[in-house]
Structures are given as C-alpha cells and as structure tokens.
Design a protein around this motif. Structure first.
Motif, PDB file in Angstrom:
ATOM      1  N   ASN A  30       0.846  -1.198   0.000  1.00 30.47           N
ATOM      2  CA  ASN A  30       0.000   0.000   0.000  1.00 30.47           C
ATOM      3  C   ASN A  30       0.881   1.249   0.000  1.00 30.47           C
ATOM      4  OD1 ASN A  30      -1.693   2.187   0.816  1.00 30.47           O
ATOM      5  ND2 ASN A  30      -3.153   0.699   1.631  1.00 30.47           N
ATOM      6  N   ASP A  31       0.576   2.205  -0.884  1.00 31.94           N
ATOM      7  CA  ASP A  31       1.408   3.420  -0.991  1.00 31.94           C
ATOM      8  C   ASP A  31       1.424   4.212   0.312  1.00 31.94           C
ATOM      9  OD1 ASP A  31       1.979   2.790  -3.597  1.00 31.94           O
ATOM     10  OD2 ASP A  31       0.356   4.014  -4.433  1.00 31.94           O
ATOM     11  N   VAL A  32       0.280   4.266   0.988  1.00 28.15           N
ATOM     12  CA  VAL A  32       0.216   5.023   2.252  1.00 28.15           C
ATOM     13  C   VAL A  32       1.128   4.390   3.290  1.00 28.15           C
ATOM     14  CG1 VAL A  32      -1.305   5.767   4.121  1.00 28.15           C
ATOM     15  CG2 VAL A  32      -2.137   5.796   1.756  1.00 28.15           C
ATOM     16  N   ILE A  33       1.118   3.067   3.369  1.00 25.32           N
ATOM     17  CA  ILE A  33       1.924   2.375   4.384  1.00 25.32           C
ATOM     18  C   ILE A  33       3.398   2.423   4.011  1.00 25.32           C
ATOM     19  CG2 ILE A  33       2.275   0.134   5.510  1.00 25.32           C
ATOM     20  CD1 ILE A  33      -0.733  -0.334   5.093  1.00 25.32           C
ATOM     21  N   LEU A  34       3.725   2.435   2.730  1.00 25.19           N
ATOM     22  CA  LEU A  34       5.118   2.602   2.318  1.00 25.19           C
ATOM     23  C   LEU A  34       5.677   3.948   2.782  1.00 25.19           C
ATOM     24  CD1 LEU A  34       5.253   1.090  -1.287  1.00 25.19           C
ATOM     25  CD2 LEU A  34       6.471   0.279   0.747  1.00 25.19           C
ATOM     26  N   ARG A  35       4.819   4.962   2.843  1.00 25.12           N
ATOM     27  CA  ARG A  35       5.273   6.266   3.367  1.00 25.12           C
ATOM     28  C   ARG A  35       5.587   6.167   4.853  1.00 25.12           C
ATOM     29  NH1 ARG A  35       1.358   8.482  -0.280  1.00 25.12           N
ATOM     30  NH2 ARG A  35      -0.187   8.699   1.383  1.00 25.12           N
ATOM     31  N   PHE A  36       4.807   5.365   5.598  1.00 29.65           N
ATOM     32  CA  PHE A  36       5.135   5.124   7.009  1.00 29.65           C
ATOM     33  C   PHE A  36       6.540   4.539   7.121  1.00 29.65           C
ATOM     34  CE2 PHE A  36       0.596   5.469   7.638  1.00 29.65           C
ATOM     35  CZ  PHE A  36       0.454   5.881   8.940  1.00 29.65           C
ATOM     36  N   ILE A  37       6.824   3.534   6.294  1.00 33.03           N
ATOM     37  CA  ILE A  37       8.117   2.845   6.366  1.00 33.03           C
ATOM     38  C   ILE A  37       9.246   3.789   5.956  1.00 33.03           C
ATOM     39  CG2 ILE A  37       9.426   0.882   5.472  1.00 33.03           C
ATOM     40  CD1 ILE A  37       6.697  -0.503   5.007  1.00 33.03           C
ATOM     41  N   THR A  38       8.982   4.614   4.947  1.00 32.19           N
ATOM     42  CA  THR A  38      10.019   5.543   4.487  1.00 32.19           C
ATOM     43  C   THR A  38      10.392   6.543   5.571  1.00 32.19           C
ATOM     44  OG1 THR A  38       9.174   5.336   2.230  1.00 32.19           O
ATOM     45  CG2 THR A  38      10.621   7.194   2.687  1.00 32.19           C
ATOM     46  N   ASN A  39       9.414   7.029   6.296  1.00 30.86           N
ATOM     47  CA  ASN A  39       9.675   8.044   7.321  1.00 30.86           C
ATOM     48  C   ASN A  39      10.439   7.483   8.518  1.00 30.86           C
ATOM     49  OD1 ASN A  39       8.383  10.190   5.963  1.00 30.86           O
ATOM     50  ND2 ASN A  39       6.375   9.503   6.677  1.00 30.86           N
ATOM     51  N   LYS A  40      10.292   6.161   8.765  1.00 33.13           N
ATOM     52  CA  LYS A  40      11.006   5.548   9.896  1.00 33.13           C
ATOM     53  C   LYS A  40      11.784   4.332   9.418  1.00 33.13           C
ATOM     54  CE  LYS A  40       9.016   6.887  14.274  1.00 33.13           C
ATOM     55  NZ  LYS A  40       8.591   6.397  15.601  1.00 33.13           N
ATOM     56  N   ARG A  41      12.521   4.499   8.341  1.00 30.02           N
ATOM     57  CA  ARG A  41      13.182   3.344   7.722  1.00 30.02           C
ATOM     58  C   ARG A  41      14.240   2.728   8.624  1.00 30.02           C
ATOM     59  NH1 ARG A  41      15.700   6.329   2.596  1.00 30.02           N
ATOM     60  NH2 ARG A  41      13.692   7.370   2.765  1.00 30.02           N
ATOM     61  N   ASP A  42      14.898   3.538   9.440  1.00 29.62           N
ATOM     62  CA  ASP A  42      15.958   2.997  10.299  1.00 29.62           C
ATOM     63  C   ASP A  42      15.411   1.988  11.301  1.00 29.62           C
ATOM     64  OD1 ASP A  42      17.774   4.562   8.985  1.00 29.62           O
ATOM     65  OD2 ASP A  42      17.673   6.212  10.430  1.00 29.62           O
ATOM     66  N   GLN A  43      14.167   2.192  11.745  1.00 29.46           N
ATOM     67  CA  GLN A  43      13.577   1.277  12.732  1.00 29.46           C
ATOM     68  C   GLN A  43      12.746   0.181  12.081  1.00 29.46           C
ATOM     69  OE1 GLN A  43      11.323   3.814  15.355  1.00 29.46           O
ATOM     70  NE2 GLN A  43      13.098   4.363  16.588  1.00 29.46           N
TER      71      GLN A  43
END
Length: 498
Positions: free
Chosen positions: A390-403
C-alpha cells in the motif's frame, strides 16, 4: 345489469356491517364482558392490563372498513380493530383447521388495513387510541423468545449453522411495519408519542435483538434508529442501554444474535458525534468496541465493528495508539481467519492516520506485520505482504526506515531463501530450521521478492548492509542450534551408559 346487482349487494353488506358495528359499540359502552375466551398475560404491560381478557369472538365479527366508515365512528372502529389484533395465535408445524386458518387470515388482513390506514390517511392519534395501539404492539412483539439453537442442540456456530425462523412472522412482519411507520409519523403530537416511546419500550425492543431471525433484527435495527433520531431525550439512555448489552455479551454470555445490527446503529451514531469527542464516548471506545475484538465469533460482526473503530479515527486520529495497542493485545495466535480480519482492519486504520499519530505503537505494529509475513498460512502471509504494498503504508516505512526496515527485511529475507539455491549447499544450512529456509508457497516467494525490490529502490545501501548482516545472523543462530543439539546428545549418551 350484473354489475348493478353486484354494486347493490356490496352496499347492502356494508350497511349491515355498519349496523352491526354500531350495535356492538353500544354493547361495549354498556360494559358487555361476557366473551372472555382468550387470556393474555403480558408482564411488559402495566399491572392493570397484564391480565386483560380478549374474546376470540372479536375475530368472527365482520367489521366495516376504516376507509368506508364515517369520521364520527372511525375512532371507535379503529380501537376495535386494534383490539382484534391483540388476540395471540400459536403457529406450529401441524396444519391449521379451516376455522383457524380463516381467523389467522382475518388478523393479518386487519393488520394490513391498519398499516394502509396509517400510510394513506396519516391520522393524528389521540391518547386513547395510542394506549390501545401500544398495548397491541406489546401483545404481539414483547414475548419470550423461543429457545436458541444452542439450547436445543447443545452446539451452535453462527458462522455455519442456519438460524431459526420466527414461526409467527406472517403476523409479526406486519406489526413491525406498522410500528416503523408509527415511529416516523409526523402527524401525531410528538410530546404525546414520547409518553409511549419511553425507556421501558426501548428496553423491550433491545431484548428482541437476540432473536435468531435476521428479518426481525433488520426491522428492529431500523425502528430503534428512527426512535433515536426522532426522540432526542432518549438518546443518552439508548446509548447506555446498548452498552449494557455489549457488556453482558463480552464479559458474561459470549453469545448474542444482534451485535452486528447494534453496531450498525452505533456506526451512524458515531458519525454524528460533535468535535471534540466527549470523554464518555472515548470510554465507550476503550471499554466496549475494542474488547469486542476478543470474543469467539468476532467474524460475524467484524465489518460493522471495524467501521465503528475507523469512524472514531476519522473524528480524532490521536486515538490511533490506543486502538492499535488493543488490537495487538487481542491478536489471534492460532486462528488464521481471524488474523486475516485483523490485517484488513490494520490497513484501514493506517489509511486514515499519519505516521506521527501512531507514536510508540508504530514499531510493535510493524513487528506483528513481520510475523504475519512469515506465517506458514499462505493467505495470512499474502495479506500481510499486500499491506506493505500500500502506498500510504510505504510512506510510514520511508519516514522511519531505520527502525522499520530491519524488522520487515528480516521477515522478507526469510521468505525468499530457496532450498535449491547455491547457498543451500553450505554446511551450516543443513541444520537450519525449515521455517528459515524460505516460504513453502512459490507465489509468496515471488510477492516477497517484489517487495524487496521496492525496499531496494527506497534505500539500497541500507538493504545491502542488512542482507549481509542477515546471513551472519542466520549462521550464528544455526551454530547455537547445533551446539544445543550436541549438548543434548551427550546427555542422552551419558544417561544410556549408566
């Protein structure tokens, strides 16, 4: 000529019916109480009317039509017809006698006439008429429900078993139709109606939501929603009464047939909450809606439950951490069907909030998604992978990629290791657990590889670094596993030589 004779016969019959009606009305005024062949005991009625005597002879009286009656006699005729509909019938599998069938049809046709009268004439009822009408409603509706399928059979699965049909539905349906039109009527004085649509009436309606017949529950849902909309003074009481039904269901019985319908009503109620949301509504979310996730047959009403939860999020996204924490608390360990529903709900929640709304619950949430990706049930694994797509959830992952990327990449890499790859020939791979040797379903492996490509496009350096570390971590895990097996083998051999 035949048409003229037919018209004359109708007029003569109508005049005879009217004359008979006026005669019966005079007898009623004198207090004729001779015909008392049916005894109705209804504990929901006032004490003075609980044991009202109703004559079966009222079914045999040929009453004139309300449409043809004069305005001066219409009110009295309406009361007599309403009293006729108070007579109870027993519906069973045994065939009816011709007389019983005729009497049942008489009552049904009278009920249909009352519905038509309320729809076409749009009358303004007096207090005397409403007293008789609500007594008729109570006699027909407020009854002991038949034993449930679970009580009869000992076992009942609402997801698979067919519900019981209400045997009195031919009459009951018309009574509900009349009540629905009465609840939405605007001609009768609203203050007068409020005396009868009171708290006791609402409580009796809520008791009927446990009926196994979905047709009855659908009528009850519509009627209760109309009452909630038209009588503002009852709104807080209706919400509290529905809460009590949920409390009993969650913490006592774990069985109720009308939870889905009650949640549909609450969905529209929540949609109308004013902002900011009151504390009592937040308590309802925390104490009622979220614990509903833990009941046994949550699949029966999960779409309605998920809608109510997302309505709260649309009103106040800051409630997301509390909602996510509760869902993770009740996350199923062995039910794959329930886990699929939870994944669907999680995706709907993430679609409605921003990453900063989740707070500290973001890491445990994606850790659970990672565990679902490694699920041996291919539908659960597939659904969890689609959540990441999901594009929306990929943005979640991008914003906190280190964790988040290390959590998810570990699960994805475990899914994509193939048994026939060159790496499988390495000595340490022989002792690796089957769960760590890649998913058994080739479709899941392909979907996982697609997600890994997205992660590489997001941050190739981080993924390359983690892939190297992943192989080293797998090797150390296998080394620890081999050491443990060798230790157990030594213990067993030493025990066998003793």
């Amino acid at each position: 000529m035949k048409q003229i004779l037919k018209t004359m016969r109708k007029r003569v019959n109508s005049e005879q019916n009217k004359a008979q009606f006026e005669k019966d009305a005079k007898q009623d005024k004198k207090g004729d109480k001779a015909d008392t062949t049916a005894h109705i005991e209804n504990p929901h009625l006032p004490r003075s009317r609980q044991a009202r005597q109703i004559s079966k002879k009222v079914l045999q009286n040929a009453l004139p039509s309300l449409r043809d009656s004069s305005p001066s006699t219409r009110s009295r005729l309406l009361i007599r017809k309403v009293r006729l509909c108070c007579y109870p019938f027993i519906f069973s599998d045994m065939p009816d006698t011709p007389q019983e069938a005729k009497e049942k049809e008489t009552k049904r046709s009278t009920l249909l006439e009352l519905v038509n009268y309320l729809t076409v004439f749009k009358p303004s009822f007096t207090q005397e008429e409403l007293e008789e009408i609500f007594e008729m409603l109570a006699c027909n509706l407020f009854r002991p429900l038949p034993p449930s399928t679970q009580d009869i059979m000992g076992v009942f699965n609402p997801e698979e078993d067919e519900p019981q049909s209400e045997p009195t539905w031919p009459h009951l349906q018309v009574v509900y139709e009349f009540l629905l039109r009465l609840a939405t009527s605007t001609e009768t004085d609203s203050k007068l109606l409020a005396k009868f649509f009171n708290r006791a009436f609402v409580l009796n309606l809520l008791e009927l939501f446990d009926s196994e017949d979905p047709r009855e529950r659908d009528y009850l849902k519509t009627i209760l929603h109309r009452i909630y909309g038209n009588f503002m003074s009852l709104r807080p009481f209706i919400r509290r009464a529905i809460n009590n039904v949920f409390y009993k269901f969650i913490y006592e019985t774990d069985r109720h047939n009308g939870i889905a319908e009650l949640l549909e009503i609450l969905g529209s109620i929540i949609n109308g909450f004013a902002l900011p949301i009151k504390e009592q509504h937040k308590q309802f979310l925390e104490r009622v809606l979220l614990p509903l996730h833990k009941v046994t047959y949550v699949s029966v009403f999960h779409p309605q439950l998920s809608y109510c939860v997302t309505q709260f999020l649309e009103k106040d996204p800051n409630l997301a951490p509390k909602i996510v924490a509760a869902i993770l608390k009740f996350w199923p360990a062995t039910s794959s069907k329930k886990e699929l529903m939870f994944l669907n709900e999680i995706e709907e929640i993430l679609d409605r909030v921003q990453h900063h709304h989740l707070g500290d619950s973001q890491v445990p949430l994606f850790a659970q998604i990672a565990r679902s990706i490694n699920s041996p049930h291919f539908q659960v694994s597939e659904r969890a992978i689609y959540v990441l797509n999901n594009d929306v959830i990929l943005r979640f992952i991008t914003n906190k990629r280190d964790q988040l990327v290390p959590l998810l990449a570990n699960a994805l890499l475990n899914n994509t290791f193939a048994r026939d790859s060159p790496e499988a020939t390495e000595a340490w791979r022989v002792h690796q657990r089957w769960q760590d040797k890649g998913h058994w379903n080739p479709t899941i492996v392909e979907l996982t590889q697609d997600i890994l490509k997205l992660f590489n496009e997001m941050d190739q350096g981080l993924m390359t670094k983690f892939s190297k570390g992943h192989n080293a971590a797998c090797q150390s895990k296998v080394t620890a596993l081999v050491t443990r097996k060798d230790a157990w083998a030594k213990l067993e051999s030493s025990y066998s030589t003793m």
